[in-house]
Design an enzyme around this catalytic site. Structure first.
Site, PDB file in Angstrom:
ATOM      1  N   THR B 175      47.876 -89.501  34.346  1.00 59.61           N
ATOM      2  CA  THR B 175      47.327 -88.961  33.208  1.00 59.61           C
ATOM      3  C   THR B 175      48.135 -87.804  32.591  1.00 59.61           C
ATOM      4  OG1 THR B 175      45.110 -89.536  34.093  1.00 59.61           O
ATOM      5  CG2 THR B 175      45.185 -87.666  32.570  1.00 59.61           C
ATOM      6  N   PHE B 177      48.372 -84.190  30.517  1.00 64.33           N
ATOM      7  CA  PHE B 177      47.511 -82.985  30.393  1.00 64.33           C
ATOM      8  C   PHE B 177      48.373 -82.132  29.430  1.00 64.33           C
ATOM      9  CE2 PHE B 177      44.268 -83.565  34.004  1.00 64.33           C
ATOM     10  CZ  PHE B 177      45.027 -84.457  34.667  1.00 64.33           C
TER      11      PHE B 177
END
Lengths: 275, 275
Positions: B175, B177
């Site tokens: 992921t 960010f």
């Protein structure tokens, strides 16, 4: 009596997808509910239904990722598109007052489309798998301080009450559906074509790919990137364009794209939905 | 004692966003949990924290729509990116056996990333707002036939048991960010720039917009479209490119894009995350 057309959709009776089935196939259609989008694809692939109707994007919330990922893997063709105006209702038990509602259940996309209304109401939001399923749940469990966001028709089916109607943040709220079958549609002169392609990661790759359409004045109505799920930060592009894949200019452009891309998958050509 | 850096994130303690905070700012960071992504943006805007960390995309499931929509409205700048390897665990009460689990709670993105595992397990999936929050819920309610998908750290925080580890469908599960602040970062020579732009709907519009980067050999690492929420089927484009907005070539390209686009919003330039 004419043979009824069986059409798979995801969700419970009263789902927006079921409305889309009736809007496109008329009142004699026979909608067949399935629990997941994958089940809808499978039902069409195995010939248990004539067609499938799946949501592909919403005008406020964007693409339906699961549909995009299933389209990549499936051999089914897109043979029509449907645009359904979405009017959300807040639905509770008869007698429930709006100010008593503490929890609201719905599909994440529907919750997102009513973000402003829910914030003003100051309720807790609980995402669930489908809209009509939320009404069914509030009904079955007899929840008095809960409500669901779904269509008016879902309220009627379960004998529930509409506490508020038209609660979406923007009225420009449409969901676009694809009709899936084993073949796509013949040219009508007002068509669209959907495809998926992948490119090598190098400067100008997407620019040079889009050149095949720009030089032929082919209008792109939508481009969307999705992870390939093979390697991090590698994307497939989903493209919709105006024209049929059998139109000479579109055919030429797609052949040229084939030479530039790692792969090209034509999902199908179909008549444009009326706007 | 040095001043601790306060960093807002969305979710409960044990959330992947909290891990991202520690990975980027080190063990002395002071993560501050907030219920929604909107709250994280607001906390930074009002100076209640030094920075905010928000998920922007996952390598399997794609963009986080809510973050994209908030970035469009906010005046905050992207000052860094973080890439976190995601290792999902199925977490239940100590003593729970895997075959007893009937219901699994997690964020829709996490459920999507473990689709294969969950299908084989044959469980009912229930989407909720965050991963660590699911562990907290199973723990609080003492649910014996339920489990949650979250990080190992979430299991430790609540004294719960890891029933299965590494249950994501693909190991290429990262992921990404953004670190948000009131200003972006100085050039380092290995930077990226994120921006949003909108174009008039005409044939070749996107092609001609991308020309400003292609002719300067500026590599695009990501392009994503999102509905404008103003008019149906109108999109904004979110673009990431290699280079800093103060690099002469990037600066030139962005000025040229400004002349072609309806609007251009620079979200910020920041050092590339190590890969």
């Amino acid at each position: 009596m004419p043979k009824r057309i069986r059409v798979a959709f995801q969700g419970e009776p009263g789902a927006y997808s079921e409305q889309a089935v009736y809007q496109h196939f008329g009142p004699t259609a026979e909608p067949a509910p399935y629990p997941t989008l994958g089940d809808v694809f499978q039902a069409v692939e195995e010939g248990r239904v004539d067609y499938g109707v799946v949501p592909v994007e919403n005008s406020l919330e964007g693409g339906v990722n699961e549909t995009y990922d299933l389209l990549l893997q499936s051999s089914l063709k897109v043979r029509a598109e449907i645009e359904l105006r979405i009017i959300h209702c807040l639905i509770g038990h008869p007698g429930t007052r709006l100010e008593e509602v503490e929890v609201v259940y719905s599909h994440p996309q529907a919750l997102g489309q009513c973000r402003g209304f829910l914030r003003r109401l100051g309720v807790r939001q609980v995402p669930i798998y489908d809209t009509a399923g939320g009404v069914k749940m509030v009904w079955e469990r007899g929840l008095k301080n809960a409500a669901a966001i779904a269509s008016k028709r879902a309220a009627e089916i379960y004998g529930m009450m509409v506490l508020a109607e038209g609660i979406e943040d923007h009225k420009e709220n449409y969901t676009r559906f694809f009709v899936l079958g084993t073949a796509d549609a013949q040219p009508t002169g007002r068509d669209k074509t959907s495809l998926i392609f992948a490119l090598k990661d190098r400067p100008g790759a997407l620019y040079h790919a889009l050149e095949v359409f720009a030089t032929r004045q082919i209008n792109l109505t939508k481009i969307q990137s999705r992870p390939t799920r093979r390697k991090a930060w590698e994307y497939n592009f989903y493209l919709d364009l105006e024209g049929h894949r059998l139109d000479p200019l579109v055919d030429e452009a797609l052949k040229e794209l084939n030479e530039k891309a790692i792969f090209v998958k034509i999902l199908g050509s179909y008549p444009r939905a009326n706007q």
